[in-house]
Design a protein around this motif. Structure first.
Motif, short mmCIF file in Angstrom:
data_model
loop_
_atom_site.label_atom_id
_atom_site.label_comp_id
_atom_site.label_asym_id
_atom_site.label_seq_id
_atom_site.Cartn_x
_atom_site.Cartn_y
_atom_site.Cartn_z
N TRP A 149 17.19 -2.58 10.00
CA TRP A 149 16.00 -3.36 10.35
C TRP A 149 15.73 -4.47 9.33
N ALA A 150 15.98 -4.18 8.06
CA ALA A 150 15.58 -5.11 6.99
C ALA A 150 16.30 -6.44 7.10
N LYS A 151 15.53 -7.49 6.92
CA LYS A 151 16.13 -8.83 6.95
C LYS A 151 16.31 -9.39 5.55
N ASN A 152 15.70 -8.76 4.57
CA ASN A 152 15.86 -9.22 3.19
C ASN A 152 15.60 -8.06 2.24
N PHE A 153 15.86 -8.32 0.97
CA PHE A 153 15.73 -7.23 -0.01
C PHE A 153 14.30 -6.74 -0.15
N GLU A 154 13.33 -7.63 0.07
CA GLU A 154 11.92 -7.20 -0.05
C GLU A 154 11.62 -6.11 0.99
N GLN A 155 12.05 -6.40 2.22
CA GLN A 155 11.80 -5.41 3.28
C GLN A 155 12.51 -4.10 2.98
N LEU A 156 13.66 -4.22 2.34
CA LEU A 156 14.44 -3.03 2.01
C LEU A 156 13.67 -2.14 1.02
N GLN A 157 12.95 -2.78 0.10
CA GLN A 157 12.20 -2.04 -0.91
C GLN A 157 10.86 -1.55 -0.38
N LEU A 158 10.37 -2.26 0.63
CA LEU A 158 9.00 -2.09 1.09
C LEU A 158 8.70 -0.66 1.55
N ILE A 159 9.54 -0.14 2.44
CA ILE A 159 9.27 1.16 3.05
C ILE A 159 9.27 2.28 2.00
N PRO A 160 10.32 2.33 1.15
CA PRO A 160 10.28 3.38 0.14
C PRO A 160 9.02 3.31 -0.72
N LEU A 161 8.63 2.07 -1.06
CA LEU A 161 7.50 1.88 -1.96
C LEU A 161 6.17 2.19 -1.27
N LEU A 162 6.03 1.63 -0.07
CA LEU A 162 4.73 1.73 0.60
C LEU A 162 4.56 2.99 1.43
N VAL A 163 5.65 3.60 1.82
CA VAL A 163 5.53 4.76 2.70
C VAL A 163 5.96 6.05 2.02
N ILE A 164 7.21 6.05 1.53
CA ILE A 164 7.75 7.31 1.03
C ILE A 164 6.98 7.81 -0.20
N THR A 165 6.81 6.95 -1.19
CA THR A 165 6.17 7.41 -2.43
C THR A 165 4.76 7.97 -2.18
N PRO A 166 3.87 7.25 -1.47
CA PRO A 166 2.56 7.83 -1.21
C PRO A 166 2.63 9.15 -0.43
N LEU A 167 3.50 9.19 0.56
CA LEU A 167 3.59 10.42 1.35
C LEU A 167 4.02 11.59 0.49
N VAL A 168 4.94 11.33 -0.43
CA VAL A 168 5.41 12.42 -1.28
C VAL A 168 4.30 12.86 -2.22
N PHE A 169 3.62 11.89 -2.83
CA PHE A 169 2.55 12.25 -3.77
C PHE A 169 1.41 12.97 -3.08
N LEU A 170 1.11 12.56 -1.84
CA LEU A 170 0.00 13.18 -1.12
C LEU A 170 0.46 14.37 -0.29
N GLY A 171 1.73 14.72 -0.40
CA GLY A 171 2.26 15.80 0.44
C GLY A 171 2.33 17.13 -0.27
N GLY A 172 1.52 17.28 -1.30
CA GLY A 172 1.49 18.58 -1.97
C GLY A 172 2.66 18.82 -2.90
N SER A 173 3.28 17.74 -3.37
CA SER A 173 4.41 17.93 -4.29
C SER A 173 3.94 18.54 -5.60
N PHE A 174 2.76 18.11 -6.05
CA PHE A 174 2.31 18.51 -7.38
C PHE A 174 1.07 19.40 -7.32
N TYR A 175 0.67 19.79 -6.12
CA TYR A 175 -0.48 20.69 -5.99
C TYR A 175 -0.36 21.44 -4.67
N SER A 176 -1.17 22.46 -4.52
CA SER A 176 -1.23 23.14 -3.24
C SER A 176 -2.37 22.51 -2.45
N ILE A 177 -2.18 22.24 -1.16
CA ILE A 177 -3.26 21.54 -0.45
C ILE A 177 -4.50 22.42 -0.33
#
Ligand SMILES: Nc1ncnc2c1ncn2[C@@H]1O[C@H](COP(=O)(O)OP(=O)(O)O)[C@@H](O)[C@H]1O
Ligand SMILES: [Mg+2]
Lengths: 309, 253
Positions: free
Chosen positions: B160-188
Motif C-alpha cells: 500500500w505504501a507509496k513512500n517511506f513516510e507511509q511505511l513508517q506511519l502504521i507501525p508508529l501510529l497504530v501498532i505502538t499505541p495498540l501494544v502499549f494499551l493492550g495490557g502489555s505492561f499491566y493487567s486490564i
C-alpha cells in the motif's frame, strides 16, 4: 516457421486514459532476432512489459510458446528472460547471489556451473563477490543480463540494451546475442538507434505512437523501401544538365563535377543502362561511378513522416 | 506452488536479515534491557505482584509481543516495499510465480526473523527475572501465529505504501499505541471498568493475554477467545491479500 510469441489485437490504455498500444498484432518467429525500432514513447517498453506480465493488457491476447500469458502464466513466463530498460538491481547483495536468486525465482534447480558460465560470459566472474552498488553502470547492466540468462530463457527481451553502454560491452553483447541465437534462443530487442537494428537484427518492426507500422525482413525491407543513388563523376564539369537528359531525375553535384541519379531498387527497371547510353550520346565522359543505399534511418524517417497527421 | 521460487525468495530475504542482524537485534534487545531496568527494577519493585506473578516477570510476554509485532510489521513491509521502491519488483512480476508464492516467501522470511528476535529477547529476560513457561507448545503457537499474521499485515502495508513516510506511519501510529494499551505492561483489571471495555476492542490485548497465559496461566480474557481473535485477524489479512492478488492493487499497471 512457427511463432514463439504471438500478440493479437493488443491494446493498452494506461490508468490516466493514455493509449500506449493500439490494436497491435505481431508474430515473433522462433530463433530470430527481432528489433523493435521506434522513437521514445512509441510503446516499445509497454509492448515488452505486456508480454512479460508486468503490464495488464486492456484487451487482446498474447501467447508465448503457445501458452496464454494469463491463463498459463507459469508455462509462458518460464520461457522468458527480460533485461529491463532501467538499471534496477538489489544494491546490497552480491553479484552472484542476485544472479542465483533469479534462477530460483524462475523455478529452476540450483546449478552453480551454469551460473559460473553465465557470469564468465559476461566478464563478471571476477566481480562475483562485489556488491551491486559498487559496480559501474556498464557492469550493472551486465548483471541484469546475467540475471536474465541465469534461468536459460528461450525468448530473451532486451529493452534498449545499449543505452548508455560503452563500446566494449556493446561488442560483447552483440557477440552474446549471436551466440544465443545460434543456440536457438529468440531475441527481441528495442532500440531507437537504426544502426543497431541494421547491425544485429534479422527482422525489423517499426513502431510509432502505439502502432506497428511494419514488420519486415531486414534485407527485404531495405531493398523494398531502400532507394539507391548512382553518382556519376564527370571528366569535364558541366554548367547544367544537358537538354537531352532532362527526362531523367538527375541533380547536379557540387561544382558540376558529377551527376546524381536516384532510383528505386524495387522498380522493374532502374533505367541505368539507358541513362549511361544517353550520357555517352551527349558526349559526356565519366571518370568514376558509385552507388549508395539509403540506410534504415531514411526508411524510418519516411515511415514516421507518412504516419504523421 | 513454485517451491524453488519460494525457497529463493526466502533465502534471499534471510540473507538480508543476517547481513543486518546485529542492528536488527541490538535495538530491541537494548530497549528490552532498558524496560527491565526501568519497569522491572526501578518502578517494578514498588508494584505489587499481579495475580501472583512478580511484576518484572509479568511484563516479559508483553515485551516480547511488542517486539514481535513491530518486527513482523516492519520486516515484511520493508521486504516488499524495497523492491517496489528500487524497481527490482519487475523480476518478481515477470517470474513464473503467483502472488501467493511471493507472499509465502516474503512473509515466511519476515516471520522467521521476528520469531528469532523474540526468542533472543526471551533469552535476555531470563538474566533479569525467573521465568517458567507453563505451556511451551502454546507459547510457540502464539508466537508463530502472531508473527505470521502481523507479517501479512506488514506485507499489505508494504504494498500500500507509496513512500517511506507511509511505511513508517502504521507501525508508529497504530501498532505502538495498540501494544502499549493492550495490557502489555499491566493487567486490564487494573483499569477503570469503562477502559476495560474499550480495551476489549484492541486486538493486541488478546495476543498479549493469550501469550501471557502460556507463561503464567493468568489471562485477561480466556485463552480460547485469544486464539480465536488471532485467527480472525489472520483471516482478515488473508482476505486483504487475496483482494490485492485479484486486483493487482498498486503492483501492476
Ligand atoms: N505507467 C504509465 N502510466 C501512464 N502512461 C505511461 C505509463 N508508462 C508509459 N506510459 C506512456 O506510454 C507511452 C509509451 O511508453 P513506453 O512504452 O515506455 O515507450 P518506449 O519504450 O517506446 O519509449 C509513453 O507516452 C509513456 O508516457
Ligand atoms: Mg522504453
Amino acid at each position: 516457421m512457427t511463432a514463439i510469441v504471438s500478440v493479437k489485437n493488443l491494446t493498452k490504455i494506461y490508468e490516466g486514459g493514455f493509449t500506449a498500444l493500439n490494436d497491435v498484432s505481431l508474430d515473433i518467429e522462433q530463433g530470430e532476432i527481432l528489433a523493435l525500432l521506434g522513437p521514445n514513447g512509441a510503446g516499445k517498453t509497454t509492448l515488452i512489459s505486456a508480454i512479460c506480465g508486468l503490464v495488464s493488457p486492456t484487451s487482446g491476447t498474447i501467447t508465448v510458446g503457445g501458452h496464454d500469458i494469463i491463463s498459463e502464466f507459469r508455462a509462458a513466463r518460464s520461457l522468458i528472460g527480460l533485461v529491463p530498460q532501467e538499471i534496477t538491481i538489489e544494491p546490497f547483495e552480491t553479484v552472484i547471489n542476485t544472479t542465483k536468486l533469479s534462477r530460483g525465482l524462475f523455478g529452476m534447480k540450483r546449478d552453480d556451473a551454469h551460473i559460473e558460465e553465465t557470469l564468465r560470459a559476461l566478464s563478471l566472474w571476477d566481480k562475483r563477490k562485489s556488491r551491486n552498488v559498487e559496480l559501474s553502470g556498464g557492469m550493472k547492466r551486465r548483471v541484469l543480463i546475467a540475471k536474465a540468462l541465469s534461468h536459460e530463457p528461450r525468448v530473451l527481451f532486451l529493452d534498449e540494451p545499449t543505452a548508455g553502454v560503452d563500446v566494449e560491452l556493446r561488442r560483447d553483447m552483440w557477440n552474446l546475442v549471436r551466440r544465443l541465437r545460434d543456440d536457438g534462443v529468440t531475441i527481441i530487442l528495442t532500440t531507437h538507434y537504426i544502426e543497431e537494428a541494421e547491425e544485429i537484427a534479422d527482422r525489423v518492426g517499426v513502431i510509432n505512437k502505439g502502432e506497428i507500422l511494419l514488420v519486415e525482413d531486414k534485407t527485404s525491407l531495405m531493398s523494398k523501401l531502400g532507394k539507391k543513388q548512382l553518382t556519376i563523376d564527370l571528366q569535364q564539369p558541366v554548367e547544367a544538365i544537358p537538354q537531352s537528359l532532362s527526362s531523367y531525375p538527375l541533380t547536379l553535384g557540387p561544382e558540376g563535377k558529377s551527376l546524381i541519379y536516384g532510383y528505386d531498387t524495387s522498380a522493374e527497371r532502374t533505367g541505368i543502362t539507358k541513362l549511361l547510353n544517353d550520357l555517352a550520346a551527349a558526349g559526356m565522359t565519366m571518370s568514376d561511378m558509385s552507388t549508395s543505399q539509403s540506410s534504415l534511418e531514411d526508411i524510418f524517417v519516411d515511415l514516421v513522416k507518412e504516419d504523421a497527421p | 506452488m513454485n517451491w524453488y521460487a519460494i525457497a529463493a525468495i526466502y533465502k534471499f530475504e534471510m540473507a538480508r536479515t543476517f547481513r543486518t542482524l546485529a542492528q536488527s537485534v541490538a535495538s530491541p534487545v537494548l530497549s528490552t534491557i532498558l524496560y527491565f531496568v526501568v519497569f522491572g527494577s526501578a518502578i517494578g519493585s514498588r508494584i505489587d505482584d499481579i495475580e501472583g506473578v512478580q511484576y518484572g516477570a509479568f511484563i516479559v510476554p508483553g515485551l516480547i509481543m511488542l517486539t514481535l509485532l513491530t518486527q513482523s510489521v516492519s520486516n515484511a513491509s520493508f521486504g516488499i516495499y524495497f523492491p517496489k521502491f528500487i524497481g527490482t519488483i519487475y523480476e518478481l512480476l515477470s517470474a513464473p510465480i503467483s502472488f501467493i508464492d511471493i507472499v509465502v516467501g516474503f512473509v515466511g522470511a519476515a516471520a522467521t526473523k521476528a520469531v528469532m528476535i523474540a526468542l533472543i529477547i526471551l533469552a535476555t529476560s531470563t538474566f533479569f527475572v525467573d521465568l517458567q513457561i507453563a505451556h511451551p507448545v502454546w507459547m510457540f503457537a502464539f508466537l508463530f501465529l502472531t508473527a505470521i499474521t502481523f507479517s501479512l499485515f506488514g506485507f499489505i502495508i508494504g504494498i500500500w505504501a507509496k513512500n517511506f513516510e507511509q511505511l513508517q506511519l502504521i507501525p508508529l501510529l497504530v501498532i505502538t499505541p495498540l501494544v502499549f494499551l493492550g495490557g502489555s505492561f499491566y493487567s486490564i483489571s487494573m483499569l477503570p471498568p469503562a477502559w476495560q471495555t474499550v480495551s476489549l476492542f484492541n486486538p493486541v490485548l488478546y495476543l498479549v493475554s493469550g501469550f501471557r497465559w502460556s507463561f503464567f496461566e493468568v489471562a485477561d480474557v480466556s485463552v480460547g477467545i485469544s486464539l480465536a481473535m488471532v485467527c480472525v485477524f489472520l483471516a482478515l489479512c488473508l482476505t486483504a491479500i487475496w483482494w490485492i492478488f485479484k486486483t493487482g492493487y498498486r503492483i501492476k499497471n
